[in-house]
Design a protein around this motif. Structure first.
Motif, mmCIF file in Angstrom:
data_model
loop_
_atom_site.group_PDB
_atom_site.id
_atom_site.type_symbol
_atom_site.label_atom_id
_atom_site.label_comp_id
_atom_site.label_asym_id
_atom_site.label_seq_id
_atom_site.Cartn_x
_atom_site.Cartn_y
_atom_site.Cartn_z
ATOM 1 N N GLU A 69 0.832 -1.202 0.000
ATOM 2 C CA GLU A 69 0.000 0.000 0.000
ATOM 3 C C GLU A 69 0.866 1.251 0.000
ATOM 4 O OE1 GLU A 69 -3.584 2.031 2.684
ATOM 5 O OE2 GLU A 69 -2.848 0.025 3.147
ATOM 6 N N ALA A 70 1.953 1.208 0.779
ATOM 7 C CA ALA A 70 2.855 2.357 0.831
ATOM 8 C C ALA A 70 3.499 2.605 -0.525
ATOM 9 C CB ALA A 70 3.938 2.116 1.889
ATOM 10 N N VAL A 71 3.938 1.539 -1.200
ATOM 11 C CA VAL A 71 4.564 1.671 -2.509
ATOM 12 C C VAL A 71 3.583 2.249 -3.520
ATOM 13 C CG1 VAL A 71 5.514 0.388 -4.464
ATOM 14 C CG2 VAL A 71 6.276 -0.131 -2.137
ATOM 15 N N ALA A 203 13.204 1.057 -3.568
ATOM 16 C CA ALA A 203 13.798 0.227 -2.523
ATOM 17 C C ALA A 203 14.436 -1.039 -3.080
ATOM 18 C CB ALA A 203 12.732 -0.132 -1.490
ATOM 19 N N ASP A 204 13.948 -1.523 -4.223
ATOM 20 C CA ASP A 204 14.497 -2.738 -4.825
ATOM 21 C C ASP A 204 15.685 -2.465 -5.743
ATOM 22 O OD1 ASP A 204 13.202 -1.478 -6.879
ATOM 23 O OD2 ASP A 204 11.924 -3.184 -7.434
ATOM 24 N N VAL A 232 24.290 16.531 -9.740
ATOM 25 C CA VAL A 232 23.078 15.883 -10.244
ATOM 26 C C VAL A 232 22.929 14.492 -9.631
ATOM 27 C CG1 VAL A 232 21.916 15.011 -12.308
ATOM 28 C CG2 VAL A 232 23.143 17.186 -12.399
ATOM 29 N N ARG A 233 24.016 13.744 -9.551
ATOM 30 C CA ARG A 233 23.961 12.396 -8.988
ATOM 31 C C ARG A 233 23.634 12.434 -7.495
ATOM 32 N NH1 ARG A 233 28.675 8.510 -10.790
ATOM 33 N NH2 ARG A 233 27.033 6.991 -10.356
ATOM 34 N N ARG A 234 24.201 13.393 -6.775
ATOM 35 C CA ARG A 234 23.883 13.509 -5.349
ATOM 36 C C ARG A 234 22.400 13.832 -5.144
ATOM 37 N NH1 ARG A 234 29.039 16.025 -4.984
ATOM 38 N NH2 ARG A 234 28.124 18.113 -5.037
ATOM 39 N N THR A 235 21.870 14.693 -6.002
ATOM 40 C CA THR A 235 20.447 15.028 -5.902
ATOM 41 C C THR A 235 19.589 13.805 -6.175
ATOM 42 O OG1 THR A 235 20.902 17.300 -6.634
ATOM 43 C CG2 THR A 235 18.628 16.519 -6.786
ATOM 44 N N ALA A 236 19.934 13.043 -7.204
ATOM 45 C CA ALA A 236 19.185 11.828 -7.527
ATOM 46 C C ALA A 236 19.267 10.810 -6.394
ATOM 47 C CB ALA A 236 19.713 11.220 -8.819
ATOM 48 N N GLU A 237 20.432 10.698 -5.777
ATOM 49 C CA GLU A 237 20.586 9.771 -4.664
ATOM 50 C C GLU A 237 19.742 10.199 -3.469
ATOM 51 O OE1 GLU A 237 24.759 9.604 -3.939
ATOM 52 O OE2 GLU A 237 25.175 8.363 -5.705
ATOM 53 N N ALA A 238 19.686 11.506 -3.211
ATOM 54 C CA ALA A 238 18.871 12.010 -2.101
ATOM 55 C C ALA A 238 17.393 11.703 -2.329
ATOM 56 C CB ALA A 238 19.086 13.517 -1.939
ATOM 57 N N ILE A 239 16.942 11.896 -3.571
ATOM 58 C CA ILE A 239 15.551 11.573 -3.904
ATOM 59 C C ILE A 239 15.311 10.073 -3.751
ATOM 60 C CG2 ILE A 239 13.799 11.590 -5.723
ATOM 61 C CD1 ILE A 239 15.304 14.035 -6.904
ATOM 62 N N SER A 240 16.262 9.273 -4.218
ATOM 63 C CA SER A 240 16.136 7.811 -4.135
ATOM 64 C C SER A 240 15.996 7.350 -2.693
ATOM 65 C CB SER A 240 17.357 7.129 -4.772
ATOM 66 O OG SER A 240 17.467 7.446 -6.144
ATOM 67 N N HIS A 241 16.819 7.897 -1.812
ATOM 68 C CA HIS A 241 16.765 7.500 -0.412
ATOM 69 C C HIS A 241 15.438 7.892 0.228
ATOM 70 C CE1 HIS A 241 20.739 5.834 -0.006
ATOM 71 N NE2 HIS A 241 21.266 6.892 -0.588
ATOM 72 N N GLU A 242 14.949 9.085 -0.101
ATOM 73 C CA GLU A 242 13.671 9.519 0.457
ATOM 74 C C GLU A 242 12.524 8.684 -0.118
ATOM 75 O OE1 GLU A 242 10.974 13.591 0.915
ATOM 76 O OE2 GLU A 242 13.122 13.735 0.413
ATOM 77 N N TYR A 243 12.579 8.406 -1.405
ATOM 78 C CA TYR A 243 11.519 7.634 -2.059
ATOM 79 C C TYR A 243 11.475 6.198 -1.536
ATOM 80 C CZ TYR A 243 8.801 5.422 -5.784
ATOM 81 O OH TYR A 243 7.859 4.711 -6.494
ATOM 82 N N SER A 244 12.642 5.603 -1.326
ATOM 83 C CA SER A 244 12.695 4.203 -0.899
ATOM 84 C C SER A 244 12.601 4.040 0.612
ATOM 85 C CB SER A 244 13.988 3.552 -1.402
ATOM 86 O OG SER A 244 15.120 4.188 -0.836
#
Length: 257
Positions: A69-71, A203-204, A232-244
């Protein structure tokens, strides 16, 4: 109370490794069996763990239902937008967010540059899939059979002399993108526009979206734009961590180019 919650939550990663009995749970937590039993009973009541007939405990179905449900309710655009705005404020260039849906790569967010020169991209509009940096990232993450099937079906218009000419060349570029973890479009769609992009992962570990920074040659050269790749990569990683839902990466790991 916080210690009790911490202990209870520590049981879940243990059971993710496989079923465990009361003694194993108590040993892992460093508590008496009676304490471990109380925690397990509470988690059981909420459906987060399940006691099997052999008296061992495993993760409960309710936990998987909550995770699903969260995903399903995650909105990558909502999570990413503040990060895109901050990146735009830092570099001043146009920032895009894109996803792959139904055989198209679509822009789902855009933050305009601070310069008078504007790009014609629009939210909801498909990108030039064979040349766009965000498209390369999204397609590079597909399983190889699907990647090849998609590449074989595409047309390869020569927007410029730097456009990808055919499926073999596209697949070769996707392999490079998959290995290096970032992508560029240096005049492949428009001679005067350059772009660098990085993936946003769930997360996967799969790529769920891609973000990019684009700028015309009259503002910065391609080489100057490439110097923004670490940011750009650091920003994408930050989004990835928050999203996952993962904790932020260590500062050292985010410094790689």
């Amino acid at each position: 109370m916080s210690q009790t919650v911490d202990r209870a939550l520590s049981i879940l990663p243990l059971l993710a490794e496989g079923p465990a009995d009361l003694g194993q749970v108590a040993d892992r937590l460093g508590v008496h069996k009676s304490t471990a039993l109380r925690l397990l009973r509470t988690l059981h009541e909420h459906g987060l763990v399940y006691r099997q007939s052999d008296q061992r405990y495993r993760l409960g179905a309710r936990l998987f239902a909550l995770a699903q449900e969260a995903v399903e309710n995650l909105d990558v655009r909502e999570i990413a937008h503040p990060h895109l705005v901050r990146l735009n404020e830092t570099c001043g260039h146009t920032v895009h967010l894109a996803v792959y849906e139904e055989n198209e790569v679509l822009y789902i967010d855009k933050v305009e540059s601070r310069y008078p020169v504007r790009m014609y991209s629009r939210i909801g509009k498909p990108v030039a899939i064979t040349v766009a940096a965000v498209a390369k990232l999204l397609l590079a993450d597909l399983p190889e059979p699907e990647r090849r099937a998609v590449a074989d079906k595409l047309d390869y218009p020569m927007y410029t002399a730097r456009s990808t000419p055919n499926a073999p060349a596209f697949l070769k570029e996707l392999a490079t993108v998959r290995e290096q973890g970032w992508a560029t479009d240096l005049g492949g769609h428009e001679e005067s526009i350059n772009c660098v992009a990085a993936p946003i992962r769930g997360a996967d570990g799969r790529v769920v979206a891609a973000m990019s920074v684009s700028a015309p040659n009259v503002v910065v050269t391609a080489d100057e734009l490439l110097t923004l790749l670490p940011l750009v990569r650091r920003t994408a990683e930050a989004i990835s961590h928050e999203y996952s839902g993962k904790p932020p990466a260590k500062e050292e790991s985010s410094r790689r180019p």
